[in-house]
Design an enzyme around this catalytic site. Structure first.
Site, PDB file in Angstrom:
ATOM      1  N   GLU A  80       0.854  -1.197   0.000  1.00 41.11           N
ATOM      2  CA  GLU A  80       0.000   0.000   0.000  1.00 41.11           C
ATOM      3  C   GLU A  80       0.892   1.250   0.000  1.00 41.11           C
ATOM      4  O   GLU A  80       1.919   1.277   0.681  1.00 41.11           O
ATOM      5  CB  GLU A  80      -0.866  -0.008   1.268  1.00 41.11           C
ATOM      6  CG  GLU A  80      -1.829   1.157   1.339  1.00 41.11           C
ATOM      7  CD  GLU A  80      -2.566   1.231   2.687  1.00 41.11           C
ATOM      8  OE1 GLU A  80      -2.030   0.746   3.703  1.00 41.11           O
ATOM      9  OE2 GLU A  80      -3.678   1.779   2.702  1.00 41.11           O
ATOM     10  N   LYS A 179     -10.325   0.838  -1.189  1.00 47.33           N
ATOM     11  CA  LYS A 179     -10.262   0.595   0.268  1.00 47.33           C
ATOM     12  C   LYS A 179     -11.487   1.195   0.956  1.00 47.33           C
ATOM     13  O   LYS A 179     -11.818   2.370   0.752  1.00 47.33           O
ATOM     14  CB  LYS A 179      -8.987   1.220   0.824  1.00 47.33           C
ATOM     15  CG  LYS A 179      -8.738   0.966   2.304  1.00 47.33           C
ATOM     16  CD  LYS A 179      -7.427   1.646   2.710  1.00 47.33           C
ATOM     17  CE  LYS A 179      -7.050   1.359   4.145  1.00 47.33           C
ATOM     18  NZ  LYS A 179      -5.795   2.090   4.510  1.00 47.33           N
ATOM     19  N   CYS A 212      -4.813  -3.126   4.072  1.00 43.63           N
ATOM     20  CA  CYS A 212      -4.378  -2.649   5.386  1.00 43.63           C
ATOM     21  C   CYS A 212      -5.467  -2.670   6.464  1.00 43.63           C
ATOM     22  O   CYS A 212      -5.856  -3.735   6.919  1.00 43.63           O
ATOM     23  CB  CYS A 212      -3.775  -1.247   5.235  1.00 43.63           C
ATOM     24  SG  CYS A 212      -2.657  -0.809   6.593  1.00 43.63           S
TER      25      CYS A 212
END
Ligand SMILES: *[C@@H]1O[C@H](CO)[C@@H](O)[C@H](O)[C@H]1NC(C)=O
Ligand SMILES: *[C@@H]1O[C@H](CO)[C@@H](O)[C@H](O)[C@H]1NC(C)=O
Ligand SMILES: *[C@@H]1O[C@H](CO)[C@@H](O)[C@H](O)[C@H]1NC(C)=O
Ligand SMILES: *[C@@H]1O[C@H](CO)[C@@H](O)[C@H](O)[C@H]1NC(C)=O
Ligand SMILES: *[C@@H]1O[C@H](CO)[C@@H](O)[C@H](O)[C@H]1NC(C)=O
Length: 292
Positions: A80, A179, A212
């Protein structure tokens, strides 16, 4: 970079899927990248300057991708924020963003770079995948125009998304994931309205993807495994190790073990922010009951 062969795990149902559709093992690579960060200026740079910085990082990633391919890897995951870093506000990230189409458009940026131009980053990533015959997973930024017909449209007329992309070994865009669970300081990005459940099939298994902080929430992370039955989760991250329970290796391996899935985690490397810890976790213990 670590090379590793995930083992096939042993619930009867999953195993029969793998026998029917996939090779029973493959080689994966993850790359822990020390990101070349932009000089913080507080003002937005030109799109040329943004691309120069991104090309520096992609140059490093290209070395890792070639090395992985030479060692027979089918897929490589990069971290990321691995192409431009994390030190941004909404306006300063903007020059780094590209419009990333829905993979349903069936697009190989390497061979057709003008179709959704400007798309220099997608083109280069696609060519790295194609030229080296390897699946490439990267994290870049997407922008989507909106207008006053949408009351939530941000004031600059664009939604901005922290986005994972996957190019297959021919360079085709096969997955795009925005995300959902943004980290607190990630004010440069917007969350999509709903969590996106993104999967894709390959000759070596079924993959899901998220990013993440998403790993701490039910959606889309748990749903990908419990409802979509992916074999492997791709996990670009910029994970800050936090004791006692949120250090990368321990937490991510526990998640993979608990979920009964392979997890390919690629972290950024920045020791002053305690960002370290790559993981390729293969399930070797059969887990027969997943209670989610
Ligand atoms: C940051 O600025 C310094 C000094 O101007 C320059 O040497 C360096 O290349 C710049 N770094 C990047 C990533 O642009
Ligand atoms: C891919 O290969 C083509 C043709 O050899 C070359 O022009 C291009 O620079 C390569 N790109 C990458 C990113 O490897
Ligand atoms: C506003 O956005 C909607 C939805 O994206 C689009 O259909 C419409 O054409 C846009 N209108 C203008 C004036 O840009
Ligand atoms: C993957 O393959 C399975 C079995 O053929 C199919 O049911 C599923 O829809 C495919 N998924 C994707 C994302 O193509
Ligand atoms: C690590 O991140 C911090 C904060 O963004 C930055 O100031 C520092 O330069 C980074 N270290 C390296 C080696 O890039």
């Amino acid at each position: 970079m670590i090379m590793f062969q995930p083992h096939v795990y042993a619930t009867v149902f999953i195993l029969s899927i793998l026998q029917a559709f996939a090779l029973d093992s493959y080689i994966a690579a993850v790359y822990e990248h020390s990101v070349i960060l932009p000089n913080v200026t507080g003002r937005p740079v030109s799109s040329e300057e943004a691309l120069t910085l991104m090309n520096k990082n992609m140059g490093v990633l290209e070395g890792a991708i070639k090395a992985a391919a030479q060692q027979g890897a089918h897929i490589i995951v990069t971290p990321e924020d691995g192409i431009y870093g994390w030190v941004f506000k909404r306006d300063t990230i903007f020059p780094y963003l590209e419009d990333i189409p829905d993979p349903q458009v069936n697009w190989i940026p390497c061979t057709d770079p003008e179709r959704f131009a400007p798309a220099a980053v997608q083109e280069r990533l696609s060519c790295m995948a194609r030229n080296n015959s390897i699946y490439v997973v990267a994290n870049i930024g997407d922008k989507k125009p909106c207008n006053s017909s949408d009351p939530k449209c941000p004031s600059n007329g664009h939604y901005q998304y922290n986005t994972n992309v996957v190019f297959d070994s021919k360079g085709k865009l096969v997955a795009r994931y925005h995300k959902y669970n943004l980290f607190m300081s990630e004010t440069q990005f917007d969350s999509p309205k709903e969590p996106e459940i993104v999967t894709f099939n390959t000759s070596f298994g079924k993959f899901g993807i998220f990013t993440c902080f998403d790993i701490l929430f039910h959606d889309p992370a748990v749903t990908l495994v419990s409802k979509l039955h992916v074999d492997t989760v791709l996990f670009p991250t910029a994970w800050m190790n936090v004791l006692p329970h949120l250090t990368a290796i321990e937490f991510h391996s526990a998640w993979a073990m608990g979920m009964g899935v392979n997890l390919l985690a690629a972290d950024t490397h920045n020791t002053s922010l305690a960002m370290t810890g790559n993981l390729l976790f293969g399930i070797i213990i059969p887990l027969c009951v997943l209670m989610f």
